[in-house]
Motif scaffolding. Structure first.
Motif, PDB file in Angstrom:
ATOM      1  N   LEU A 204      32.812  10.389   6.003  1.00 12.88           N
ATOM      2  CA  LEU A 204      31.501  10.261   6.860  1.00 12.88           C
ATOM      3  C   LEU A 204      30.744  11.327   6.880  1.00 12.88           C
ATOM      4  O   LEU A 204      29.139  11.275   6.658  1.00 12.88           O
ATOM      5  CB  LEU A 204      31.486  10.196   8.345  1.00 12.88           C
ATOM      6  CG  LEU A 204      31.814   8.117   8.595  1.00 12.88           C
ATOM      7  CD1 LEU A 204      32.254   7.768   9.094  1.00 12.88           C
ATOM      8  CD2 LEU A 204      30.979   7.282   7.370  1.00 12.88           C
ATOM      9  N   LEU A 205      31.130  12.720   6.392  1.00  7.91           N
ATOM     10  CA  LEU A 205      30.442  13.697   6.541  1.00  7.91           C
ATOM     11  C   LEU A 205      29.397  14.064   5.638  1.00  7.91           C
ATOM     12  O   LEU A 205      28.074  14.219   6.036  1.00  7.91           O
ATOM     13  CB  LEU A 205      31.833  15.042   5.926  1.00  7.91           C
ATOM     14  CG  LEU A 205      31.457  16.834   6.146  1.00  7.91           C
ATOM     15  CD1 LEU A 205      30.901  16.308   8.042  1.00  7.91           C
ATOM     16  CD2 LEU A 205      32.395  17.483   6.055  1.00  7.91           C
TER      17      LEU A 205
ATOM     18  N   ALA B 141      35.885  11.292   9.352  1.00 10.57           N
ATOM     19  CA  ALA B 141      34.980  12.449   9.390  1.00 10.57           C
ATOM     20  C   ALA B 141      34.989  13.080   8.104  1.00 10.57           C
ATOM     21  O   ALA B 141      33.983  12.942   7.456  1.00 10.57           O
ATOM     22  CB  ALA B 141      35.315  13.682  10.225  1.00 10.57           C
TER      23      ALA B 141
ATOM     24  N   TRP C 142      23.167  20.137   0.920  1.00  9.13           N
ATOM     25  CA  TRP C 142      24.530  20.186   1.186  1.00  9.13           C
ATOM     26  C   TRP C 142      25.240  19.817   0.891  1.00  9.13           C
ATOM     27  O   TRP C 142      26.812  20.186   1.393  1.00  9.13           O
ATOM     28  CB  TRP C 142      23.658  19.738   2.571  1.00  9.13           C
ATOM     29  CG  TRP C 142      23.038  21.097   2.921  1.00  9.13           C
ATOM     30  CD1 TRP C 142      21.585  21.133   3.455  1.00  9.13           C
ATOM     31  CD2 TRP C 142      23.062  22.295   3.641  1.00  9.13           C
ATOM     32  NE1 TRP C 142      21.215  22.136   3.936  1.00  9.13           N
ATOM     33  CE2 TRP C 142      22.577  22.978   3.991  1.00  9.13           C
ATOM     34  CE3 TRP C 142      24.882  23.250   4.233  1.00  9.13           C
ATOM     35  CZ2 TRP C 142      22.205  24.226   5.224  1.00  9.13           C
ATOM     36  CZ3 TRP C 142      24.301  24.454   4.912  1.00  9.13           C
ATOM     37  CH2 TRP C 142      23.524  25.279   5.455  1.00  9.13           C
ATOM     38  N   VAL C 143      25.660  18.649   0.411  1.00  8.90           N
ATOM     39  CA  VAL C 143      26.540  17.919  -0.472  1.00  8.90           C
ATOM     40  C   VAL C 143      27.146  18.372  -1.267  1.00  8.90           C
ATOM     41  O   VAL C 143      28.504  18.326  -0.963  1.00  8.90           O
ATOM     42  CB  VAL C 143      26.381  16.700  -0.701  1.00  8.90           C
ATOM     43  CG1 VAL C 143      26.960  15.039  -0.495  1.00  8.90           C
ATOM     44  CG2 VAL C 143      25.094  15.642   0.620  1.00  8.90           C
TER      45      VAL C 143
ATOM     46  N   GLN D 288      26.946  12.961  -4.336  1.00  4.97           N
ATOM     47  CA  GLN D 288      28.122  12.177  -3.280  1.00  4.97           C
ATOM     48  C   GLN D 288      28.897  11.770  -3.948  1.00  4.97           C
ATOM     49  O   GLN D 288      30.007  11.466  -3.182  1.00  4.97           O
ATOM     50  CB  GLN D 288      27.115  11.241  -2.327  1.00  4.97           C
ATOM     51  CG  GLN D 288      27.942  11.345  -1.012  1.00  4.97           C
ATOM     52  CD  GLN D 288      26.478  10.033  -0.021  1.00  4.97           C
ATOM     53  OE1 GLN D 288      25.732  10.419  -0.212  1.00  4.97           O
ATOM     54  NE2 GLN D 288      27.142   9.850   1.269  1.00  4.97           N
TER      55      GLN D 288
ATOM     56  N   GLU E  60      21.813  14.524   5.163  1.00  6.95           N
ATOM     57  CA  GLU E  60      20.083  14.216   6.033  1.00  6.95           C
ATOM     58  C   GLU E  60      19.478  15.331   5.874  1.00  6.95           C
ATOM     59  O   GLU E  60      18.346  15.093   5.959  1.00  6.95           O
ATOM     60  CB  GLU E  60      20.745  14.065   7.450  1.00  6.95           C
ATOM     61  CG  GLU E  60      20.917  12.608   8.062  1.00  6.95           C
ATOM     62  CD  GLU E  60      19.955  11.432   7.807  1.00  6.95           C
ATOM     63  OE1 GLU E  60      19.650  11.974   8.228  1.00  6.95           O
ATOM     64  OE2 GLU E  60      20.566  10.731   6.912  1.00  6.95           O
ATOM     65  N   PHE E  61      19.854  16.700   5.641  1.00  6.43           N
ATOM     66  CA  PHE E  61      19.416  17.867   5.450  1.00  6.43           C
ATOM     67  C   PHE E  61      18.872  17.865   4.122  1.00  6.43           C
ATOM     68  O   PHE E  61      18.566  19.254   3.662  1.00  6.43           O
ATOM     69  CB  PHE E  61      20.379  18.883   6.076  1.00  6.43           C
ATOM     70  CG  PHE E  61      20.507  18.372   7.560  1.00  6.43           C
ATOM     71  CD1 PHE E  61      19.953  19.320   8.523  1.00  6.43           C
ATOM     72  CD2 PHE E  61      22.041  18.330   8.039  1.00  6.43           C
ATOM     73  CE1 PHE E  61      20.256  19.152  10.157  1.00  6.43           C
ATOM     74  CE2 PHE E  61      22.421  17.560   9.513  1.00  6.43           C
ATOM     75  CZ  PHE E  61      21.587  18.227   9.994  1.00  6.43           C
TER      76      PHE E  61
ATOM     77  N   PHE F 279      27.344  11.603   4.822  1.00 10.39           N
ATOM     78  CA  PHE F 279      26.108  11.561   5.014  1.00 10.39           C
ATOM     79  C   PHE F 279      25.073  11.925   5.705  1.00 10.39           C
ATOM     80  O   PHE F 279      24.081  11.882   5.613  1.00 10.39           O
ATOM     81  CB  PHE F 279      26.924   9.801   5.377  1.00 10.39           C
ATOM     82  CG  PHE F 279      26.723   8.441   4.710  1.00 10.39           C
ATOM     83  CD1 PHE F 279      25.763   7.897   4.033  1.00 10.39           C
ATOM     84  CD2 PHE F 279      28.375   8.425   4.337  1.00 10.39           C
ATOM     85  CE1 PHE F 279      26.649   7.218   3.024  1.00 10.39           C
ATOM     86  CE2 PHE F 279      29.384   7.939   3.814  1.00 10.39           C
ATOM     87  CZ  PHE F 279      28.068   6.865   2.805  1.00 10.39           C
ATOM     88  N   ALA F 280      26.552  12.339   6.650  1.00 14.04           N
ATOM     89  CA  ALA F 280      25.337  13.392   7.872  1.00 14.04           C
ATOM     90  C   ALA F 280      24.912  14.662   6.787  1.00 14.04           C
ATOM     91  O   ALA F 280      23.625  14.831   7.406  1.00 14.04           O
ATOM     92  CB  ALA F 280      26.973  14.520   8.407  1.00 14.04           C
ATOM     93  N   ALA F 281      25.173  15.454   6.307  1.00 18.91           N
ATOM     94  CA  ALA F 281      25.269  16.528   5.137  1.00 18.91           C
ATOM     95  C   ALA F 281      24.052  15.761   4.533  1.00 18.91           C
ATOM     96  O   ALA F 281      22.566  16.874   4.299  1.00 18.91           O
ATOM     97  CB  ALA F 281      25.891  16.722   4.012  1.00 18.91           C
TER      98      ALA F 281
END
Lengths: 369, 309
Positions: A30-31, A27, A42-43, A200, A37-38, A33-35
């Motif tokens: 991968l977090l 998690a 956020w990263v 990242q 998206e916004f 990558f999800a962040a």
């Protein structure tokens, strides 16, 4: 908390614990990558949250393990940040002739040099602070450390004349980004199809360091030194009577805590590319103390939770406070920054009143502290 | 020589304000062995209320003389601060009297943040100019000059401190305060209402802080929601310097710290060959604090050892 639950971080005895560790690890990887998206902002928030986790864990050694309230912790963060800033920016070469002559290309230090150095120098400052306050406890210690933090900040603010060392309130700019094995973290990294943006990459670097800090913290807890710290925390006189060299052990707590702060500071300045005394005000120290205390002094999980919550909630507020107020009240009454401080102060008061040992109290929290 | 005299005078003015604030710290510490971290914020609220009163009265009755405005401001600010301080004691300190030592300190820091933020919301984030309400022609003393407001600060502080010392020494409440600080349980057995004495101690300290807030505002002609922090810290240093828990010690420590700061800021440039300038003024208080705690942790007049903290 059960004893097994406490141990699972270090020795995953059961299959469940192993599975949980793997899932959490996955998690965390991968977090971003999800962040992303916004948006990369956020990263960036995630990366900063990791920095705060490191800071909080560092302070936890001093406050949580050894029971010494340090309100000037940000000074060590500042020392690390300025150290990297001076060693990896054109600032010194521009201001001192002899440095410009010795390093014609300017100062660019590798992180393999700066990370250990910032740990050592910050630890040195930790001992420097530790010596005069060895005999003090409780609130006295808090005030002296607070004063120490302010002294460091005042010096950073004013050491631009007559010799320009820190560039005063303007701070130091043009700090080199980190590069590892020739790969600069300032550029996106291409791995096949995948392109990882700079933030990242920093996130992953911080993640590795944070995990290292977590590991060290957990291992320290049950080590000989860790047990000595806790003995001092519970009862200094008894600890002394049991043959613990309280002076050295306390100094060690200051030094270790400070070294974590120093490393986080170096990372901070590389990540930002810019440092100024503004970033190292007393409020920062208080925020870090609040993270440790609210999460649960002396409990690694609690402190991590405290750091993430106290960093994430205000950040979320910054984005959400305005729309929510507009929606509900039709007018923006309280600016996000003020709301953040209000909630901050209130949560410190309320948690102390109702959960004086923090959200996740450490094991055996019943004892005297 | 004249410069030296001037610096000492300025230092005494500064120091008498510190002493006034330090009394609040030292009285509470004497009784509860607790550093009242919100004391600086009480001072700030006092100064802010004074600012509001002065501005409102001045707008309503422009012909009122300055000294009267100052008195009116103090009369309103003192009860406000006393109520605030009593509330702080009730909310943040009383429930935690038997809690781990760090707990009240953390609630106090939390409350300081809340108070500062509320003050920022009420009075705005920007500094406000506190008007000069007294004549500004300086009075000459020897080779040095003293502004009337500085004289007022010295006199007010001296009167209040003398009053406080008399009260603690001779009044019934003062006796109860000393009894509680000596041994709270024993005092309770002797029929002293310890909770009430503690609350009153906080309120007396707050009244002094309210006046100190007015004096600080007068002295610097500026008020802002962050203004409580530095005087609070310096006053704490003064209390430690004099021996925390000791009332004459707080007065001595305050005056001494004021003079040290003033002389230090005046001469540090010459002493270090221009390397460090007067903008390092704030460092002196901390340096004094650290030196005192290393070499004489009980302070100049104190008997207690810092180890008990």
């Amino acid at each position: 908390m059960t004893p097994q639950g406490n141990r699972s971080l270090t020795t995953p005895g059961s299959r469940q614990a192993l599975l949980a560790t793997v899932l959490i690890g996955l998690a965390l990887v991968l977090l971003p990558f999800a962040a992303a998206e916004f948006g990369n902002a956020w990263v960036r928030i995630l990366a900063f949250a990791l920095l705060y986790v490191m800071l909080a864990l560092g302070l936890n050694i001093v406050v949580g393990y050894a029971g010494l309230l340090d309100l000037g912790y940000v000074a060590f963060y500042a020392v690390g940040a300025y150290l990297y800033a001076l060693l990896a920016s054109p600032h010194l070469a521009e201001n001192f002739e002899w440095i410009a002559q010795t390093f014609p290309d300017g100062l660019h230090s590798s992180i393999w040099f700066v990370i250990p150095l910032s740990a050592v120098v910050a630890a040195g400052f930790g001992v420097l602070l530790g010596f005069p306050v060895l005999r003090l406890r409780g609130d006295y210690l808090a005030i002296v450390t607070l004063g120490f933090g302010e002294i460091i900040r005042i010096f950073m603010n004013n050491l631009n004349a007559p010799a320009n060392i820190t560039n005063g309130p303007q701070g130091i700019t043009n700090i080199d980004p980190i590069s590892i094995a020739g790969v600069s973290l300032a550029q996106p990294l291409q791995i096949g199809e995948l392109s990882l943006p700079s933030v990242q990459l920093y996130y992953y670097l911080f993640l590795v360091l944070t995990l290292l800090v977590v590991l060290v913290s957990v291992r320290l807890q049950s080590s000989r030194v860790g047990r000595a710290w806790m003995a001092i925390r519970e009862d200094e006189i008894a600890a002394k009577a049991m043959g613990i060299n309280t002076r050295n052990i306390k100094l060690l707590a200051f030094a270790m805590g400070a070294s974590f702060g120093g490393v986080s500071g170096a990372m901070f300045s590389a990540f930002q590319g810019f440092v100024s005394p503004e970033s190292f005000v007393l409020m920062e120290s208080i925020v870090i103390v609040a993270m440790v205390v609210l999460g649960g002094m002396g409990n690694v999980k609690g402190v991590v939770l405290g750091a993430v919550l106290l960093y994430a909630i205000p950040e979320a507020l910054r984005h959400l406070a305005k729309p929510i107020q507009l929606q509900l009240l039709g007018h923006e009454y309280i600016a996000p920054e003020a709301l953040r401080m209000l909630l901050f102060g209130l949560s410190m008061v309320l948690i102390m009143l109702y959960r004086p040992h923090g959200l996740i109290p450490r094991h055996h929290a019943g004892g005297r502290t | 020589m004249e410069i030296l005299l001037q610096q000492i005078l300025n230092g005494l003015v500064l120091g008498s304000v510190y002493a006034l604030i330090a009394l609040g710290y030292t009285m509470v510490y004497g009784i509860l062995q607790l550093i009242n971290f919100t004391h600086g914020e009480v001072l700030m609220v006092g100064a802010m209320v004074c600012m509001t009163v002065v501005a409102a009265l001045h707008a309503a009755f422009p012909s009122l003389p300055g000294p009267l405005l100052l008195v009116a401001a103090a009369i309103i600010a003192i009860p406000v601060c006393m109520a605030l301080s009593a509330a702080i004691e009730r909310i943040a300190y009383r429930p935690l009297r038997n809690a781990p030592r760090l707990a009240p300190l953390i609630t106090a820091i939390g409350l300081s943040i809340v108070l500062q933020t509320l003050a920022m919301l009420i009075w705005g984030p920007n500094p406000m100019v506190f008007p000069d309400l007294l004549p500004t022609d300086p009075i000459q003393i020897g080779g040095a000059f003293l502004a009337p407001k500085q004289l007022l600060i010295l006199v007010t502080a001296a009167v209040l401190m003398a009053g406080l010392i008399t009260m603690v020494q001779f009044s019934r409440l003062g006796r109860a305060m000393r009894a509680v600080s000596e041994n709270p349980k024993m005092a309770m057995l002797m029929g002293v209402n310890a909770d009430r004495v503690i609350a009153l101690t906080f309120m007396i300290g707050a009244a002094l802080a309210a006046v100190a807030g007015l004096l600080v505002a007068m002295n610097y002609n500026i008020v802002q929601f962050t203004m409580g922090f530095i005087p609070g810290l310096k006053a704490f240093t003064a209390a430690v310097l004099g021996g925390i828990g000791n009332i004459p010690g707080a007065v001595l420590g305050g005056l001494l710290l004021g003079v040290i700061e003033s002389l230090g800021a005046g001469y540090i440039g010459d002493l270090t060959g221009g390397f460090l300038g007067s903008h390092y003024q704030d460092i002196f208080a901390f340096a004094v604090l650290i030196v005192v705690l290393i070499f004489r942790p009980s302070g100049l007049l104190g008997e207690r050892v810092a180890d008990r903290a």
